[in-house]
Design an enzyme around this catalytic site. Structure first.
Site, PDB file in Angstrom:
ATOM      1  N   SER A   1      -2.810   3.327   0.797  1.00  0.00           N
ATOM      2  CA  SER A   1      -1.448   3.524   0.791  1.00  0.00           C
ATOM      3  C   SER A   1      -1.202   5.030   1.099  1.00  0.00           C
ATOM      4  O   SER A   1      -2.065   5.837   1.486  1.00  0.00           O
ATOM      5  CB  SER A   1      -0.751   2.939  -0.717  1.00  0.00           C
ATOM      6  OG  SER A   1       0.475   3.072  -0.709  1.00  0.00           O
TER       7      SER A   1
ATOM      8  N   LYS B   1       4.285   8.732   0.674  1.00  0.00           N
ATOM      9  CA  LYS B   1       5.363   8.354   1.235  1.00  0.00           C
ATOM     10  C   LYS B   1       5.796   7.098   0.562  1.00  0.00           C
ATOM     11  O   LYS B   1       7.112   6.966   0.818  1.00  0.00           O
ATOM     12  CB  LYS B   1       5.482   8.361   2.787  1.00  0.00           C
ATOM     13  CG  LYS B   1       5.059   9.768   3.335  1.00  0.00           C
ATOM     14  CD  LYS B   1       4.966   9.793   4.954  1.00  0.00           C
ATOM     15  CE  LYS B   1       4.901  11.087   5.530  1.00  0.00           C
ATOM     16  NZ  LYS B   1       3.444  11.772   5.096  1.00  0.00           N
TER      17      LYS B   1
ATOM     18  N   LYS C   1       5.080   0.587   3.131  1.00  0.00           N
ATOM     19  CA  LYS C   1       3.664   0.760   2.698  1.00  0.00           C
ATOM     20  C   LYS C   1       4.190   0.502   0.784  1.00  0.00           C
ATOM     21  O   LYS C   1       3.179  -0.013   0.270  1.00  0.00           O
ATOM     22  CB  LYS C   1       3.505   2.337   2.470  1.00  0.00           C
ATOM     23  CG  LYS C   1       2.837   2.641   3.829  1.00  0.00           C
ATOM     24  CD  LYS C   1       1.809   1.802   4.418  1.00  0.00           C
ATOM     25  CE  LYS C   1       0.537   2.035   3.955  1.00  0.00           C
ATOM     26  NZ  LYS C   1      -0.709   1.318   4.373  1.00  0.00           N
TER      27      LYS C   1
ATOM     28  N   GLY D   1      -6.438  16.990  10.064  1.00  0.00           N
ATOM     29  CA  GLY D   1      -6.761  16.718  11.364  1.00  0.00           C
ATOM     30  C   GLY D   1      -6.500  15.317  11.781  1.00  0.00           C
ATOM     31  O   GLY D   1      -6.928  14.690  12.668  1.00  0.00           O
TER      32      GLY D   1
END
Length: 593
Positions: A393, A396, A408, A436
């Site tokens: 998850s 957010k 989510k 990244g």
């Protein structure tokens, strides 16, 4: 060319060592008899030479001494040479007792004398070139640099600089530890780090190589000190990296490196299991796949709906244990057939749409992919006897302000309320941004720097949590290994990072501060601050980086009905229906400007 050089080196050392071994035995006899060897001992001398020379060469080969180039000869290699000589001497002593009748009279002390002389001569030969290079006054090549940290790593760095592996030469070694200041490191007087400005002024130094093992906070302090002194090029040395000396990166400065990672526990969880990973080609999914293979899964089923991403992870892993399936998890028939065919024991669900602005523009797609996809994963896992399901998850999902985060949260509710302890154990693991990852701010900034464009930041005060992908994925697997089912785990992401500070550091690291920063305003659904992942009500597990947080129960029958209704809606009605499921959803709209 390279193979020819290795062959020449091997032949040289074999011949040189053979001569040394012969000369060493002869000198041992001379010393034993004060320079005058009685003729009666010559037979024993020749027999000793034949056996000892052969034994020494054999053990030197077994200890791989002949694979070590001049420049890498050190204490470890000297130890191996000594051990090779000890082994040769012991074996010869056994042989002596077998054939002693052919050796009489025999001065047994020559074996011990020879051991010492031979070790010294063999070691001296190998260190001779190192000594010549260290003390030769060759003209300096490249740019001056300083080495930060008086450590064994620093010695490796200094030796590498002398050998010409980098286009730099050292002008000083500095350290902040008082007990090391004033000592010598490979011929350099270790100076206090406060002397850096003076060294910079005298030699016009612009580069520093950090030869210390530092955690993220300490590395940040050293980096800030060096840049404050005027160093524009900071490099890191590591013995475990493919390239030992590399430019310091933003990932190095932000990496948290949790201290409680336990590879043994993860290995026990995954070893000899059949694992299925959804979203296998994504930033998280691909790393999960690599970790699963690393920790010994029996078979890995990689499920991905992007052809390119699936191709890439298949090429990156290139392992006979992997099976690639180009399937969308919302396609029930094709997806379920994978469970029927491979019967996975562990399912790790990493597939999701996670780009906030795109989910805002395409709410129905976000619902279908995130919620329906998760529902399929859970339902098929229960139906086909999967032992453990791990749903990944997001931070957010905590009091969400956007469509992505709310979907989510719905996924969490469905997963946690579908759990069947002891049958199909289902857990969720929630964490923040990984460094990244595709679509994240760092690759975006790197692309803008490469294009010589100003870095676009949404707001001066916006902050986010960050963790290295590999470490986040290992913590996910570690949390799953201790799960009993029904838990919502939260990873400790450390302190939040201001995105504007991140942008400034990336410009500094790239030496492109002139590009500047452009504030473009918050996007629809975007939070200024992500919610704190860890709060006072969360319970710490036996690992300090993993917590269990509270999640309210939800009627699964009602949730299934609400999900079915969601699929009939479009546009703004999707957000309203999501709020019925997640009352804390506070949609952030029209925040630009």
């Amino acid at each position: 060319m390279f193979q020819a050089t290795k062959l020449k080196r091997l032949i040289f050392f074999l011949l040189a060592d053979t001569i040394i071994f012969i000369v060493s035995i002869y000198i041992a006899y001379l010393l034993r008899f004060s320079g005058n060897i009685p003729e009666i001992y010559y037979q024993g001398l020749f027999i000793t030479m034949i056996f000892l020379v052969g034994l020494k060469l054999s053990f030197m080969w077994m200890f791989k001494i002949y694979k070590v180039p001049w420049r890498f000869f050190g204490l470890n290699e000297a130890r191996k040479i000594f051990l090779a000589h000890i082994c040769a001497t012991v074996i010869f002593s056994v042989i002596y007792f077998i054939i002693q009748d052919y050796l009489k009279p025999y001065p047994q002390s020559v074996v011990s004398i020879d051991l010492l002389i031979s070790c010294l001569m063999v070691g001296a030969l190998r260190i001779s070139k190192r000594m010549f290079l260290d003390f030769s006054n060759k003209p300096h090549k490249g740019e001056p640099c300083i080495v930060f940290g008086a450590t064994t790593k620093a010695i490796h760095v200094l030796n590498g600089l002398k050998q010409g592996y980098l286009d730099f030469y050292a002008v000083g070694v500095v350290d902040g530890r008082s007990d090391l200041i004033g000592t010598y490191c490979d011929g350099f007087l270790v100076q206090d780090k406060d002397e850096i400005p003076a060294i910079i002024k005298e030699y016009n130094v612009k580069t520093a190589i950090i030869a210390l093992a530092l955690n993220q906070d300490d590395l940040q302090v050293v980096f800030d000190e060096l840049t404050r002194y005027g160093i524009r090029d900071v490099k890191l040395f590591s013995l475990v990296e493919k390239d030992p000396i590399k430019d310091i990166s933003i990932e190095d400065l932000l990496a948290r490196k949790p201290k409680d990672l336990n590879p043994e526990i993860i290995a026990n969880f995954l070893k000899d299991k059949v694992a299925l990973v959804t979203g296998a080609g994504g930033s998280i999914g691909s790393e999960i796949c690599k970790q699963c293979l690393k920790y010994g899964v029996k078979q890995l089923i990689m499920v991905e709906h992007s052809e390119f991403n699936l191709y890439k992870i298949a090429e990156d892993t290139h392992d006979s244990r992997t099976v690639s399936r180009l399937v969308n998890i919302t396609n029930e028939q094709d997806f379920e057939s994978i469970f029927e065919e491979f019967k996975p024991q562990i399912v790790i669900h990493a597939a999701a749409y996670k780009h906030v602005p795109l989910c805002e523009l395409n709410p129905r797609s976000a619902v279908e992919n995130n919620i329906v996809g998760t529902k399929n994963v859970i339902d098929f896992s229960k139906k086909h006897g999967v032992k453990k399901v791990v749903m990944i998850s997001s931070d957010k999902a905590v009091r969400p302000t956007n469509i992505m985060g709310t979907t989510k949260r719905v996924c969490e509710l469905y997963a946690l309320n579908s759990n069947k302890q002891g049958v199909c154990e289902i857990v969720c693991v929630r964490f923040g941004n990984v460094l990244g990852s595709s679509g994240s701010v760092i690759p975006k900034f790197k692309a803008q720097i490469a294009a010589n464009k100003p870095l676009s930041v949404t707001h001066p005060d916006i902050t986010r949590y960050f963790m290295l992908t590999s470490e986040a994925c290992q913590l996910v697997l570690q949390a799953a290994s201790i799960a009993k089912g029904g838990e919502l785990f939260v990873l400790d992401m450390g302190e939040p990072v201001k995105i504007v500070d991140l942008a400034k550091k990336m410009l500094l690291l790239s030496n492109k501060e002139h590009l500047g920063i452009e504030f473009v305003g918050l996007r629809t659904g975007e939070k200024l601050y992500e919610e704190l992942l860890i709060n006072k009500d969360d319970v710490q597990t036996k690992f300090e980086s993993i917590f269990v947080t509270h999640s309210e129960p939800y009627d699964l029958e009602l949730l299934n009905k609400q999900i079915s209704e969601l699929l009939t809606l479009k546009g703004d009605k999707v957000a309203a229906a999501l709020k019925n499921i997640v009352p804390e959803f506070n949609h952030a709209l029209n925040l630009k400007g």
